[in-house]
Design an enzyme around this catalytic site. Structure first.
Site, PDB file in Angstrom:
ATOM      1  N   CYS A 180     -10.645  27.416  -1.094  1.00  0.00           N
ATOM      2  CA  CYS A 180     -10.786  28.368  -2.196  1.00  0.00           C
ATOM      3  C   CYS A 180     -11.924  29.351  -1.935  1.00  0.00           C
ATOM      4  CB  CYS A 180     -11.050  27.572  -3.479  1.00  0.00           C
ATOM      5  SG  CYS A 180     -11.296  28.572  -4.949  1.00  0.00           S
ATOM      6  N   CYS A 193     -16.149  29.646  -4.463  1.00  0.00           N
ATOM      7  CA  CYS A 193     -17.520  29.200  -4.173  1.00  0.00           C
ATOM      8  C   CYS A 193     -17.810  29.372  -2.681  1.00  0.00           C
ATOM      9  CB  CYS A 193     -17.684  27.720  -4.527  1.00  0.00           C
ATOM     10  SG  CYS A 193     -17.539  27.372  -6.288  1.00  0.00           S
ATOM     11  N   CYS A 213     -11.203  22.973 -11.418  1.00  0.00           N
ATOM     12  CA  CYS A 213     -12.246  23.801 -10.805  1.00  0.00           C
ATOM     13  C   CYS A 213     -13.583  23.213 -11.209  1.00  0.00           C
ATOM     14  CB  CYS A 213     -12.124  25.249 -11.281  1.00  0.00           C
ATOM     15  SG  CYS A 213     -13.579  26.257 -10.908  1.00  0.00           S
ATOM     16  N   TYR A 217     -27.186  50.126 -20.132  1.00  0.00           N
ATOM     17  CA  TYR A 217     -26.120  49.217 -19.672  1.00  0.00           C
ATOM     18  C   TYR A 217     -26.045  48.043 -20.671  1.00  0.00           C
ATOM     19  CZ  TYR A 217     -27.270  51.833 -15.420  1.00  0.00           C
ATOM     20  OH  TYR A 217     -27.558  52.816 -14.525  1.00  0.00           O
ATOM     21  N   GLU A 246     -24.140  52.602 -23.182  1.00  0.00           N
ATOM     22  CA  GLU A 246     -23.103  51.800 -22.522  1.00  0.00           C
ATOM     23  C   GLU A 246     -21.865  52.678 -22.309  1.00  0.00           C
ATOM     24  OE1 GLU A 246     -22.315  48.559 -21.305  1.00  0.00           O
ATOM     25  OE2 GLU A 246     -20.306  49.402 -21.135  1.00  0.00           O
ATOM     26  N   ASP A 266     -30.042  47.058 -16.948  1.00  0.00           N
ATOM     27  CA  ASP A 266     -29.208  45.914 -16.550  1.00  0.00           C
ATOM     28  C   ASP A 266     -27.876  46.396 -15.972  1.00  0.00           C
ATOM     29  OD1 ASP A 266     -28.080  43.402 -16.262  1.00  0.00           O
ATOM     30  OD2 ASP A 266     -27.786  43.053 -18.405  1.00  0.00           O
ATOM     31  N   CYS A 271     -27.960  41.945 -10.790  1.00  0.00           N
ATOM     32  CA  CYS A 271     -27.080  40.932 -10.199  1.00  0.00           C
ATOM     33  C   CYS A 271     -26.862  41.221  -8.720  1.00  0.00           C
ATOM     34  CB  CYS A 271     -25.753  40.862 -10.956  1.00  0.00           C
ATOM     35  SG  CYS A 271     -24.901  42.431 -11.030  1.00  0.00           S
TER      36      CYS A 271
HETATM   37  N1  SAH Z   1     -26.741  44.062 -20.811  1.00  0.00           N
HETATM   38  C1  SAH Z   1     -25.441  43.504 -21.031  1.00  0.00           C
HETATM   39  C2  SAH Z   1     -24.383  43.985 -20.026  1.00  0.00           C
HETATM   40  C3  SAH Z   1     -24.766  43.966 -18.588  1.00  0.00           C
HETATM   41  S1  SAH Z   1     -23.418  44.196 -17.465  1.00  0.00           S
HETATM   42  C4  SAH Z   1     -25.493  41.982 -21.038  1.00  0.00           C
HETATM   43  O1  SAH Z   1     -26.482  41.404 -20.624  1.00  0.00           O
HETATM   44  O2  SAH Z   1     -24.521  41.364 -21.465  1.00  0.00           O
HETATM   45  C5  SAH Z   1     -23.478  45.878 -17.109  1.00  0.00           C
HETATM   46  C6  SAH Z   1     -22.911  46.764 -18.204  1.00  0.00           C
HETATM   47  O3  SAH Z   1     -23.041  48.114 -17.760  1.00  0.00           O
HETATM   48  C7  SAH Z   1     -21.435  46.564 -18.520  1.00  0.00           C
HETATM   49  O4  SAH Z   1     -21.262  46.427 -19.898  1.00  0.00           O
HETATM   50  C8  SAH Z   1     -20.777  47.868 -18.014  1.00  0.00           C
HETATM   51  O5  SAH Z   1     -19.670  48.255 -18.809  1.00  0.00           O
HETATM   52  C9  SAH Z   1     -21.902  48.856 -18.131  1.00  0.00           C
HETATM   53  N2  SAH Z   1     -21.878  50.021 -17.226  1.00  0.00           N
HETATM   54  C10 SAH Z   1     -21.375  50.120 -15.974  1.00  0.00           C
HETATM   55  N3  SAH Z   1     -21.655  51.323 -15.444  1.00  0.00           N
HETATM   56  C11 SAH Z   1     -22.364  52.024 -16.391  1.00  0.00           C
HETATM   57  C12 SAH Z   1     -22.943  53.328 -16.417  1.00  0.00           C
HETATM   58  N4  SAH Z   1     -22.849  54.144 -15.382  1.00  0.00           N
HETATM   59  N5  SAH Z   1     -23.601  53.679 -17.545  1.00  0.00           N
HETATM   60  C13 SAH Z   1     -23.704  52.853 -18.604  1.00  0.00           C
HETATM   61  N6  SAH Z   1     -23.167  51.609 -18.625  1.00  0.00           N
HETATM   62  C14 SAH Z   1     -22.500  51.192 -17.528  1.00  0.00           C
END
Ligand code: SAH
Length: 450
Positions: A80, A83, A159, A311, A332, A380, A407
């Site tokens: 798989c 992982c 899983c 974000y 967002e 984020d 991430c």
């Molecule tokens: N802070 C939130 C989401 C983080 S994930 C949490 O912790 O749950 C990243 C987020 O950025 C997603 O919701 C995605 O839709 C958004 N995103 C992606 N590209 C973007 C951009 N260019 N401008 C604004 N938001 C964006």
């Protein structure tokens, strides 16, 4: 003797890890990447592919094993693609993740910061979202996850990293799909109905959502939906999402409620969040609470401050901070997520949050033109990190602090380097293991204006 040749067998000591958790041994000054080996192990391997700057090898045998090697806990691990690092025990997974952050931040970006120990947590049955592709092969229904770098499904009934409730529901649905002879999507011919089964649950499984993603809107799920509701009273939402496109993107744009609500609700650090099928929500509840708590501690907020939550998704980080500050501005790009964020503010009786729909790199410069001021900005972004225009406007806003959650250490180091060249300095970076057993790495840091 030490010339690098395809199909040749070599022996060596694993020097380091690549960003995706493979071991590296240099032969003839070229790095050879080998899967399923641990740092410092002596191994014998065969070179299977040689490229101009690097090569790939296949492990033949471990001559000197690391004390941190373990037998993969999942029986499907070697087939798989879900992982990548199950041969490492928890301690070694934490070492690998920390060393990757270190190499990016101190090596590539040359920032010389303290890299804290990886924050670990429960390393099995943690995923609260499962996206399970469905196929029919020679008349047999298969459900599971893809093999590495392919679209062939490994047929699984269990899983190790998705919640056990999801394992249960997955097997139940599979039995029903066979019984009902439900039409299954064929991605080569682009015909047939069911493409993916998605299962999402809140932290204590008191609310579960099941989504059937289909090519076309034909509903063949009435009897399965009824059976699911009878067997699992905590399934609060069954959705059919329609995706007619010939694409690898899982969700389509339209969702129809087959049963119950459009969303499930989860709590995160004492706040409630409604989550709809297409909205982003972190997959590991325990570790997300730790991650956000670290972000909040680093932010060290006070009552007269304005924060921008960029974000922002469904509003999670800003809303858990809301009681401590004067005002929150969220940005967002996904429209339903912005609707969710507004709804989540209402749900928690929060009146000091405003949300802007659009790309961060477009909205932030507009906010700058209106003369916005902010004390702190949460950043984020998705894996590709921040757009340069966003960073430029962020620098123009001149917040005292930036708390960056990432991430992807590769884009984190790039963006931190840029910010550090424009007056922002961090002291340390904290890796948080949100994705045990996999190569994925989350990290959080705070940069202060100097
Ligand atoms: N802070 C939130 C989401 C983080 S994930 C949490 O912790 O749950 C990243 C987020 O950025 C997603 O919701 C995605 O839709 C958004 N995103 C992606 N590209 C973007 C951009 N260019 N401008 C604004 N938001 C964006």
């Amino acid at each position: 003797m030490n010339e690098l040749r395809k199909n040749e067998v070599y022996e060596g000591r694993v020097e380091d890890y690549s960003h995706d958790g493979m071991g590296i041994i240099k032969i003839d000054q070229k790095p050879v990447f080998i899967g399923d080996v641990l740092k410092d192990e002596v191994i014998s391997f065969k070179v299977i592919q040689v490229k101009s700057k690097f090569a790939f090898g296949k492990l033949l045998s471990v001559k000197e094993a690391s004390k941190n090697r373990q037998t993969p806990p999942c029986e499907y691990y070697y087939q798989c693609g879900g992982c990548q690092i199950q041969v490492m025990n928890k301690e070694e997974q934490a070492n690998f993740k920390r060393s990757t952050v270190e190499r990016n931040i101190n090596g590539l970006a040359g920032l010389n910061l303290e890299i804290k120990e990886t924050i670990t947590g429960q390393d099995s049955y943690y995923r609260n979202k499962s996206q399970i592709p469905v196929q029919k092969i020679d008349g047999n229904l298969v459900m599971g996850f893809y093999r590495p770098r392919s679209h062939d499904i490994v047929d699984i009934d269990h899983c190790y990293i998705q919640k056990d409730s999801h394992n249960d529901i997955m097997n139940f649905v599979k039995g029903k799909l066979i019984e009902e002879n439900t039409s299954i999507y064929d991605e080569v011919k682009h015909e047939g109905l069911l493409r993916h089964l998605v299962i999402r649950s809140n932290h204590d499984d008191s609310e579960i959502q099941v989504v059937f993603i289909t090519n076309g809107k034909r509903n063949e799920f009435l009897s399965i939906t009824k059976a699911l509701k009878e067997k699992y009273p905590n399934i609060k939402s069954v959705i059919q999402n329609i995706n007619d496109e010939k694409t690898n993107v899982i969700f389509g744009k339209r969702s129809i409620v087959l049963l119950g609500q459009e969303y499930i609700t989860d709590t995160l650090l004492g706040k409630e969040f409604k989550i709809r099928d297409r909205s982003f929500y972190q997959v590991n509840h325990e570790q997300t609470e730790k991650l956000y708590q670290i972000a909040l501690d680093l932010a060290d907020l006070s009552a007269d401050e304005t924060i921008i939550d960029t974000y922002s998704g469904i509003g999670t980080i800003g809303l858990v901070a809301s009681k401590k500050v004067k005002k929150i501005i969220g940005i967002e790009v996904v429209d339903t997520a912005v609707e969710d964020a507004k709804e989540n503010a209402r749900l928690n009786g929060i009146e000091n949050a405003d949300y802007y729909l659009g790309k961060a790199e477009a909205v932030m410069p507009k906010l700058v033109k209106t003369g916005v001021s902010a004390d702190l900005v949460f950043v984020d972004p998705p894996r590709k990190g921040c757009h340069r225009e966003f960073l430029d406007s962020l620098i123009e806003v001149e917040p005292k602090k930036i708390v960056y959650i990432s991430c992807n250490p590769g884009t984190l180091q790039r963006d931190m380097k840029y910010l550090s060249e424009h007056g922002y300095k961090a002291k340390s970076v904290v890796p948080v293991d949100l994705f045990p057993q996999t190569k994925h790495i989350e990290a959080v840091t705070m940069l202060e204006r100097v």
